[in-house]
Design an enzyme around this catalytic site. Structure first.
Site, mmCIF file in Angstrom:
data_model
loop_
_atom_site.group_PDB
_atom_site.id
_atom_site.type_symbol
_atom_site.label_atom_id
_atom_site.label_comp_id
_atom_site.label_asym_id
_atom_site.label_seq_id
_atom_site.Cartn_x
_atom_site.Cartn_y
_atom_site.Cartn_z
ATOM 1 N N GLU A 201 84.373 36.241 51.137
ATOM 2 C CA GLU A 201 84.070 37.709 51.023
ATOM 3 C C GLU A 201 85.409 38.559 51.931
ATOM 4 O O GLU A 201 85.623 38.464 52.828
ATOM 5 C CB GLU A 201 82.987 37.939 51.755
ATOM 6 C CG GLU A 201 82.237 39.211 51.749
ATOM 7 C CD GLU A 201 80.851 39.381 52.592
ATOM 8 O OE1 GLU A 201 80.345 38.373 52.908
ATOM 9 O OE2 GLU A 201 80.684 40.398 53.297
ATOM 10 N N ARG B 186 86.451 47.614 54.464
ATOM 11 C CA ARG B 186 86.468 48.082 55.912
ATOM 12 C C ARG B 186 88.178 48.696 56.231
ATOM 13 O O ARG B 186 88.361 49.024 57.388
ATOM 14 C CB ARG B 186 85.973 47.049 57.044
ATOM 15 C CG ARG B 186 84.518 47.067 56.846
ATOM 16 C CD ARG B 186 84.073 46.231 57.947
ATOM 17 N NE ARG B 186 82.945 45.135 57.430
ATOM 18 C CZ ARG B 186 82.600 44.225 58.329
ATOM 19 N NH1 ARG B 186 82.844 44.023 59.473
ATOM 20 N NH2 ARG B 186 81.538 43.615 57.803
ATOM 21 N N THR C 123 80.434 44.769 52.581
ATOM 22 C CA THR C 123 80.440 45.907 53.082
ATOM 23 C C THR C 123 80.584 46.807 51.977
ATOM 24 O O THR C 123 81.064 48.061 52.072
ATOM 25 C CB THR C 123 81.485 46.309 54.061
ATOM 26 O OG1 THR C 123 81.894 45.028 54.945
ATOM 27 C CG2 THR C 123 81.254 47.489 54.875
ATOM 28 N N LYS D 66 70.910 38.728 52.207
ATOM 29 C CA LYS D 66 71.702 38.582 53.495
ATOM 30 C C LYS D 66 70.587 38.914 54.649
ATOM 31 O O LYS D 66 69.552 39.768 54.275
ATOM 32 C CB LYS D 66 72.536 39.599 53.369
ATOM 33 C CG LYS D 66 73.516 40.116 54.586
ATOM 34 C CD LYS D 66 74.944 40.422 54.258
ATOM 35 C CE LYS D 66 75.278 41.249 55.670
ATOM 36 N NZ LYS D 66 76.780 41.601 55.459
HETATM 37 C C1 3PG Z 1 79.065 41.273 58.076
HETATM 38 O O1 3PG Z 1 79.401 41.978 57.393
HETATM 39 O O2 3PG Z 1 78.312 40.189 57.471
HETATM 40 C C2 3PG Z 1 79.207 41.048 59.586
HETATM 41 O O3 3PG Z 1 80.138 42.180 59.915
HETATM 42 C C3 3PG Z 1 79.341 39.896 59.941
HETATM 43 O O4 3PG Z 1 79.227 39.679 61.500
HETATM 44 P P1 3PG Z 1 80.187 39.037 62.412
HETATM 45 O O5 3PG Z 1 81.447 39.734 62.749
HETATM 46 O O6 3PG Z 1 79.560 39.176 63.881
HETATM 47 O O7 3PG Z 1 80.698 37.518 61.848
#
Ligand code: 3PG
Length: 219
Positions: free
Chosen positions: A45, A49, A73, A133
């Protein structure tokens, strides 16, 4: 189930871990993706960002082989349209936006929309989603919360992300309702800054090994 969902699900059964890539530079993104693949992870994925995120995702799609690459995201319908046009094979959102889910469904692109309450899971259910999710997994109640969800949403599958790491991966994957876990712990920024792609391969291998102990015979 369409072809993409089926292939994706088969990959996740073999290695139920989805690493996140956050990159500014497509070349770095491709090296990171290849390091993860070397370690046994093939569903990746790329999170939206950074300004270059979509270019990074597209570079992985075009310059690597054997990977299933999605965009994460994804906040808006416009972003969903853009990433699918640029080759995203699945879409991940931190929350649930009906338009994003409906667009992805119309394109037969798997969408993993974020949920953290029973109401959100039920809304996803009403939209026809059967895999969501669960975010932010650790803060939202972790394994006990997922067990509570599964007692009522009997045919819903979850992808916990947010606070998942090698330390708790096993307990999440041990739940039959968890299709896979996602997270950024596999792609630490300091390893990437140091050009230490072996470290990323080792983290991927460690995750695959943990997954095998959690699901020795698959589900
Ligand atoms: C996501 O987008 O799923 C989260 O930012 C993942 O979280 P993590 O950085 O704690 O793994």
């Amino acid at each position: 189930m369409n072809h993409v969902s089926k292939t994706l699900e088969q990959r996740l059964l073999a290695a139920p871990v989805v690493p996140l890539i956050q990159a500014d530079d497509p070349a770095v993104a491709v090296k990171t993706a290849n390091a993860l693949k070397e370690g046994g992870l093939s569903v990746i994925e790329v999170v939206l960002r950074t300004d270059a995120a979509v270019d990074c995702m597209e570079a992985i799609v075009k310059q690597t082989e054997g990977l299933i690459v999605g965009a994460g995201t994804v906040l808006t319908v416009e972003q969903a349209q853009n990433v699918v046009a640029r080759g995203a094979q699945f879409v991940v959102s931190p929350g649930l936006v009906d338009g994003v889910a409906e667009f992805c469904q119309s394109q037969s692109v798997p969408i993993y929309a974020g949920t953290m309450t029973a109401g959100e899971v039920q809304r996803a259910y009403a939209l026809g989603l059967r895999t969501v999710k669960f975010f932010p997994a650790k803060l939202a109640g972790g394994v006990p919360m997922l067990k509570a969800f599964s007692s009522v949403f009997r045919d819903m599958q979850f992808m916990p992300t947010g606070g998942v790491s090698a330390a708790n991966l096993h307990e999440f994957l041990a739940l039959p309702s968890v299709i896979a876990c996602g997270g950024s712990w596999l792609t630490p920024a300091d390893a990437i800054a140091a050009d230490d792609y072996n470290a990323i391969t080792e983290l991927a291998r460690e995750a695959v090994a943990i997954a095998q102990t959690a699901r020795p015979l698959e589900k």
